[in-house]
Each structure stands twice: as C-alpha cells, then as structure tokens.
Design an enzyme around this catalytic site. Structure first.
Site, PDB file in Angstrom:
ATOM      1  N   HIS A 100      16.371 -85.360 -53.920  1.00 51.26           N
ATOM      2  CA  HIS A 100      14.835 -85.921 -54.041  1.00 51.26           C
ATOM      3  C   HIS A 100      13.991 -84.901 -53.170  1.00 51.26           C
ATOM      4  CE1 HIS A 100      17.365 -89.727 -54.352  1.00 51.26           C
ATOM      5  NE2 HIS A 100      16.644 -90.025 -55.103  1.00 51.26           N
ATOM      6  N   ASP A 103      13.965 -85.712 -49.668  1.00 51.85           N
ATOM      7  CA  ASP A 103      15.274 -85.534 -48.896  1.00 51.85           C
ATOM      8  C   ASP A 103      15.128 -84.271 -48.125  1.00 51.85           C
ATOM      9  OD1 ASP A 103      15.974 -87.709 -50.480  1.00 51.85           O
ATOM     10  OD2 ASP A 103      17.324 -86.171 -51.684  1.00 51.85           O
TER      11      ASP A 103
HETATM   12  C1  XUL Z   1      19.720 -95.590 -56.329  1.00 48.89           C
HETATM   13  C2  XUL Z   1      20.008 -94.108 -56.783  1.00 48.89           C
HETATM   14  C3  XUL Z   1      19.335 -92.992 -56.738  1.00 48.89           C
HETATM   15  C4  XUL Z   1      19.021 -92.183 -57.811  1.00 48.89           C
HETATM   16  C5  XUL Z   1      18.243 -90.898 -57.672  1.00 48.89           C
HETATM   17  O1  XUL Z   1      20.617 -96.485 -56.343  1.00 48.89           O
HETATM   18  O2  XUL Z   1      21.166 -94.050 -57.504  1.00 48.89           O
HETATM   19  O3  XUL Z   1      19.888 -92.356 -55.478  1.00 48.89           O
HETATM   20  O4  XUL Z   1      20.409 -91.570 -57.936  1.00 48.89           O
HETATM   21  O5  XUL Z   1      17.009 -91.539 -57.296  1.00 48.89           O
END
Ligand code: XUL
Ligand code: CO
Length: 437
Positions: A100, A103
């Site tokens: 992300h 992150d």
């Molecule tokens: C949350 C989840 C996230 C997504 C990406 O449950 O799975 O980490 O994969 O935003």
C-alpha cells in the site's frame, strides 16, 4: 548492514530435510504439468504485514523485534526498511511483492508532502526491484486507516473524502506503473455501512462505481495496462461491506459496466468470514471469468475475525491449485501472502519460517493436485454423477428440445423420478485422501 545475517538463501533440500530454513517441496524450477513451480504460484510478499506488522492487538502494543527500525516515522527509516524487505524477499526466493502507498512511505502533513515522501521511497523500491529482479505483483492505496476515511473513501457521506481518495489512487496508480506493476487492487476497507438509519446505500454504491470508472479512465490516460482487482470481504471493519463476496462483487461490476476491467483478488480468510470457503469463491470467480489473484492466508476456526495466519493446510492449498489449473493458471495474478506472524513470534527469523511453511504447503498442494489430474479418477466420478445429462431426457433438455409442456408429458408417462445416483460423498473423500496420504 544485513538484517538477517544468520539466514542463508533458502534452498530446496527435498522432503526428508530437517533444516527449518530450507524448502522440502517448493523447488522453483521443477516442472509440474510442463510449467515451473514458480510460475504456478507467482508468490508475493506483502510489505504491510512483513515490514509494518508490529504485533499490536486491541489489548496491547506491538511486540516485534525489528533491529532495523529507528523508531521514527521518517523517509530515511522507510528507505532502510525497503532495503531490508528486498534482502528478505531475495533470501526467500519470492519473485513478487505487494504494497500500500502508506506502508512504504510516511504520510505527510499535506497531500503534497505525502506525494513527495512516496516518490522518495519509490525511487529506492525501483532500484531494489531492478537490482534483485523482484517485481511488483500489485499496488494499492490505503483508503481506510486515516481518520478522514472514517465513513469510507469512495462511499463516504463526505465528498471531500472521495476527492482525497481519488488523489491518493491517482498517485498510487502512477507509482504502480512506474514500478512496472502487473496489477492494482481495491480492497474496500470501509466501503460499507454500519447503520440502516443513517446510510443511503444506493447513493454510496453509485459513488463507488463512479470512483472505479475514474481509476480505469486514468489508467488509460497514463498507459497503465495492469489488471485491476477488487478484493471481496464481507465485514471488518464495516458491518455491511459492499464487496461482500465474489458473487456480490461480480454483480456490482456488471451493474456499473466495470466487468471488462476488473477481476477478483480472493482472500481465503475473507471467504470464511463470508461463510464460504476459498475454493468456493475461486470456483465461482473462475466459472464467471473473474479469477484474478489470491491473498493467501487462513483464519482460525475458534476465532471469528480476520486473523491472517499463514496457510499450513494441504487440503486448502490442493483445492486452490486445482482451481488455478482448471482455469489455465493465475497469471498475471499470483499468490500474495497477506498473512502475519503471531504476536508471540516476535523474532525476525519467524518471518522466514512463516513464508517457507506457506510456500511448501502450496508446493505440496500443487503436487497432489497434479497427481489427481493425471489420474483423472475424481473427474470421472464427477462426470458419472451427472451422467443422466449425457443421454436420454437430460441430453434432450440440454440440446433445447424441451419446454414445460413436453416435460410434463414425459413425467405423466414416466410417473416419478428414479433415484439413480448416490452422492457418494464419503467415497469421494476417501479417494481424495488417497492422494493426500
Ligand atoms: C484487509 C486486506 C488488505 C488488502 C489490501 O483485510 O486483506 O490487506 O489485501 O488492502
Ligand atoms: Co488481502
């Protein structure tokens, strides 16, 4: 500084190995059905859990020992973390990673500062990616942690939140393209509602449709050709999440004319929260042409939330690999370990044990699935179960030769249904176990 000096490059040592820092089944170049194992899986490491997981839970703070962390949320520390991450992925032999925006780089005081921070870190990610050959499977934006997204992002009652999210995704798409990412994922973290009384569901979903169209349009404008994914999850943190499961997501995509641009990123623990299981979700997506990618993890039967544990159940991985093979593989998606070590597993080496276990479990599942397919017995048994559709009245119905009137006539003559097939579930289970043990 090497972050994991005591860990060698993880290599394949075969099923008899007792070395906890070696693979017993995952042998990247070994051919299964004519394809190297690494291409069956396209394993990816999730930056958020591996580098940012602190071990915090609602009852206490983080526990993780991470000697490379300075304790300050600075760009400098973020860059150091990126270098550690690539050392980890390289030693593990993972060909892909996912992240992300928030992150990898600290959020600034303004949007402009956040963009600047992200650019500085992405420059190093690009260097490291080129140095190691480890590629971006998909990128995404965190549209759920910051308080501005308390009501959701694209589905917020506050139009400014929609606008901020748009700006964030625009930037995240640019950096995903810059890094040569194969895809881009939307997990609708808070895209849902908590109370019937205060929510305008129809308006919120229209906004989500509009938001995703803007993403598609912008991708076209900048020439990003990666695959878009939606990641279903029924609840947590929101009570009613719009992307509940594969069926709800596919219905949403078709309703808003997005079906050409999106596939699904199915996560095992999300599937179980929706009272399905991952093989159900994968098969449902596959048969409708929406099989995209997988976030591999597992829940805990005794805990009702998204525990994101590493998968160690060979029945689970066998079923996942069977579906992949049935639909011609998972590329350009992959298997992203959206999984975290337990709060009590606080040493850096635990990150290796966790990923090695997950990769080996998938490799064993692949071998079992390939043996099942080579043998063909299960397939024959399923075909036999439906054999009343291969001849006689069944074949005539399938060929479009009947309607309600002709079928009534047929049944008036015949009298009643002849019970002709046992479900044989127990036998099926025994046959499956023949390949497992
Ligand atoms: C949350 C989840 C996230 C997504 C990406 O449950 O799975 O980490 O994969 O935003
Ligand atoms: Co996920």
């Amino acid at each position: 500084m090497a972050a994991f000096p005591e860990v060698p490059k993880i290599s394949y040592e075969g099923p008899d190995s007792r070395n906890p820092l070696a693979f017993r089944h995952y042998n990247a170049e070994e051919l299964v059905e004519g394809k190297p194992m690494k291409d069956h899986f396209r394993f990816s490491v999730a930056f958020w859990h591996t580098m940012r997981g602190t071990g915090a839970d609602p009852f206490g703070p983080g526990t993780m020992l991470r000697p490379w962390e300075s304790g300050q949320d600075t760009v400098e520390n973020a860059i150091q973390r990126v270098r550690v991450f690539f050392e980890f992925c390289q030693k593990l032999g993972a060909p892909f990673f996912c992240f992300h925006d928030r992150d990898v780089a600290p959020e600034g005081k303004t949007l402009a500062e956040s963009h600047k921070n992200l650019d500085a870190v992405v420059k190093v990610i690009k260097e490291e990616s080129q140095r190691t050959g480890i590629k971006l499977l998909w990128g995404t934006a965190n549209l759920f942690s910051n308080p501005r997204y308390m009501h959701g992002a694209a589905t917020s009652c506050n139009a400014d939140a929609f606008a901020f999210a748009a700006a964030q995704v625009k930037k995240a798409l640019e950096v995903t393209k810059e890094l040569g990412g194969s895809g881009y994922t939307f997990w609708g973290g808070r895209e849902g509602y908590q109370s019937f009384w205060n929510a305008d569901m129809n308006r919120e979903m229209d906004h989500l449709g509009k938001f995703l169209h803007m993403a598609v349009d912008y991708a076209k404008e900048i020439g990003f050709t990666g695959q878009f994914y939606i990641e279903p999850k029924p609840k947590e943190p929101t009570k009613h999440q719009y992307d509940f499961d594969a069926a709800a997501c596919i219905n949403f995509l078709r309703t808003y004319g997005l079906e050409k641009y999106f596939k699904l990123n199915i996560e095992s623990n999300h599937a179980t929260l929706a009272a399905h299981n991952v093989e159900h979700e994968l098969e449902y997506a596959g048969m409708q042409g929406f099989l995209g990618s997988v976030d591999a993890n597992t829940g805990d039967l005794l805990l009702g939330w998204d525990t994101d544990q590493f998968p160690t159940d060979v029945y689970l991985t066998t079923k996942i690999m069977l579906v992949f093979m049935k639909y011609g593989g998972i590329a350009p998606g992959g298997i992203n370990f959206d999984a975290k070590v337990r709060r009590e597993s606080f040493e850096p080496v635990d990150l290796f044990y966790a990923h090695i276990g997950g990769m080996d479990c998938f490799a064993k599942g692949l071998k079992i699935a390939a043996a099942m397919r080579a043998d063909g017995e299960l397939e024959r048994m399923v075909k036999e179960r439906y054999s009343s559709w291969d001849a006689g009245i069944g074949a005539e119905i399938d060929a479009g030769k009947h309607d309600f009137k002709s079928l009534e006539k047929y049944m008036l003559q015949k009298g009643d249904v002849t019970p002709n097939k046992s479900g044989r579930q127990e036998l099926f289970e025994n046959v499956v176990n023949r390949y497992i043990f």
